[in-house]
Design a protein around this motif. Sequence first.
Motif, PDB file in Angstrom:
ATOM      1  N   CYS A  12       0.868  -1.177   0.000  1.00  0.00           N
ATOM      2  CA  CYS A  12       0.000   0.000   0.000  1.00  0.00           C
ATOM      3  C   CYS A  12       0.906   1.228   0.000  1.00  0.00           C
ATOM      4  O   CYS A  12       2.125   1.102   0.145  1.00  0.00           O
ATOM      5  N   GLY A  14       1.450   3.527   2.202  1.00  0.00           N
ATOM      6  CA  GLY A  14       2.222   3.757   3.424  1.00  0.00           C
ATOM      7  C   GLY A  14       3.424   2.839   3.532  1.00  0.00           C
ATOM      8  O   GLY A  14       4.521   3.266   3.900  1.00  0.00           O
ATOM      9  N   CYS A  95       2.863   6.417   8.233  1.00  0.00           N
ATOM     10  CA  CYS A  95       1.968   6.611   7.088  1.00  0.00           C
ATOM     11  C   CYS A  95       1.103   7.856   7.326  1.00  0.00           C
ATOM     12  O   CYS A  95       0.551   8.031   8.418  1.00  0.00           O
ATOM     13  N   CYS A 189      -8.420   2.704   6.174  1.00  0.00           N
ATOM     14  CA  CYS A 189      -7.710   3.123   4.968  1.00  0.00           C
ATOM     15  C   CYS A 189      -8.360   2.504   3.727  1.00  0.00           C
ATOM     16  O   CYS A 189      -8.729   1.328   3.735  1.00  0.00           O
TER      17      CYS A 189
HETATM   18  S1  SF4 Z   1      -2.925   3.358   6.553  1.00  0.00           S
HETATM   19 FE1  SF4 Z   1      -1.883   1.427   6.707  1.00  0.00          FE
HETATM   20  S2  SF4 Z   1      -2.768   0.234   5.029  1.00  0.00           S
HETATM   21 FE2  SF4 Z   1      -3.291   2.353   4.626  1.00  0.00          FE
HETATM   22  S3  SF4 Z   1      -1.706   3.150   3.305  1.00  0.00           S
HETATM   23 FE3  SF4 Z   1      -1.099   3.595   5.398  1.00  0.00          FE
HETATM   24  S4  SF4 Z   1       0.178   1.886   6.033  1.00  0.00           S
HETATM   25 FE4  SF4 Z   1      -0.968   1.247   4.241  1.00  0.00          FE
END
Ligand code: SF4
Length: 577
Positions: A12, A14, A95, A189
């Motif tokens: 993903c 993040g 993230c 998310c």
């Molecule tokens: S919130 Fe968690 S799942 Fe969503 S993009 Fe960020 S790291 Fe990835």
Amino acid sequence: MRVKLAKSAGFCMGVRRAMEIVLSQANKGKGPIFTLGPLIHNKQVMDMLRSKGVTTVEEPSGLSHGSIIIRAHGISPEKRRALKETGLRVIDATCPKVVRVQSLVQFHTKKGGTAIIVGDPKHAEVIGIVGYSRGPAYVVGTPDEIYSLPQLQKPFVVAQTTQNKETFRRIVRKVTERFPDAVVFDTICDATSSRQAEVRSFSGNVDGLVVVGGYHSGNTRRLMEVARDAGIPAQHVETEKDLDRKYFAEMEVVGLTAGASTPNWMIRSVARELEGIKGKRENFTWNAIRKASRFLLFSNLLISAGAGLLCLAAEVLTDNRPNWIFPTIAFCYIYAMHVLNILLDKGASAYNDPQRAAFIADHKAFLLALGGFSVAAGLIISFFQGVNTFVFAAALTASGLVYGLPLLPSFGKAARSRLRIKDIPGSRSLAESLGTVAVTTLLPNIDRKADSLTAIALAGFALFFLAFAKAGLFEIFRVQGDLIVGTESLPISIGEKRTVTLLKVALLGSACTLSAGLLTGFLPRFALAMTAPVAAMFLCVLAYERRWLYPGLTFEAVSEFPFYLSGFLAVVAAVLF
Ligand code: SF4
């Protein structure tokens, strides 16, 4: 076996961001690098990071020198303060979506609100979020837990970003029953929810599902739960070796998805392994076609033939009668350059495309011999076209070699690495497209009269932009492996989004150059036909951007289509006019 790959499979935003931060630090080689807790729950990726000198620590006590990276889950403010006091350089890879949840909790609890956090109380992300609360915060994992909560002041709800959407909905229903004035922030998310929705959408469309990801990865395990709830027979694997081949041999179409911490190379390995399983209704012809196309792609013969066909188009575009000579030289030159790439590969292909890497390792001697033969054949054919053509072809071949060699005598390892052209950020796509234009457009025209110079220049620019778009797209496909081995490619230097924009601009430049050439009369009517391959390449870039296609063998073959189309149009034009 037909494999349907989920568009949302893999890293993903993040996780990818955190990986990029860690790898770019590791590639700089400035002191030891630590991550506070494992960066992701994926054993293979963690092994790779360890091999790059990245160490995972649970506590920073005793460390005082080097950099420490906060992973995507984030940490509490208290822990952040403690980290800063160690004297380590703190690099934050939290993230942005987790930062949003932390900020919501901080903001609303500051105003007297009470946080109800839907999630796993032991999960690092939740522990970090709780740390941002100015008062007591309550973590709940099931709807029933809502009834055991005390009476709350101004309650509000947030979720761990990787929560199951359905569980969150059920809990929120109970919260609003018990606390009608509760404010709800759905902080799940999109990457998580769309991944889960895609698994549900497989129901009825596939015979089974493979979920790739670490056995300890929470979000991967949740994908398995979603599959089970949707009634899809599924297997959770970490690598292709874990696949139950007998189980899937009973099927015809298998879906494939992966957790947010699964790198592309592992997904591809599993996809290839699945494709290799003989499905229920597969026949000999289908298998033979698949093997042949794999061979053509892995050996780079398909790509080199594409360059030959582009050369046909360049000939028509510059008002030459197309023949087999220069397309053959173009084929030989591009093939030789790809063999050179194999020699220069620092190991990125093992991560980007493990099957291709294995194919190359198995057939290295044969491929090198074919490369040597291509160099010789290209030079011999060009020799018979005249001295100028031969000298230019020889210079092109030599420049391909210089690309990977140190330009100046080296005085140590660091100096040597800085003095190679290939280490200049973005030089690979530029060199590839310049080489393609030189051999397809300039070489056939080297002995032509001066009055065609403008046409050659216009054709050269138009095809350069087209070739640059293809080279750039392949750079994006290879980004994870390049990051791991420290190759400064275009997407690594300027980012993936900007690279995609740049490729679109390049294709626009190609279309404009062709139109300008046509309107001013410097280029023949064939320039109009050449806008079709440009549009086809634009569609390829769009297909990547919108995730219509996933990087892999099929996409690579599709990306060659514009070059093949240009050759086909050139033949049609030569026959008709
Ligand atoms: S919130 Fe968690 S799942 Fe969503 S993009 Fe960020 S790291 Fe990835």
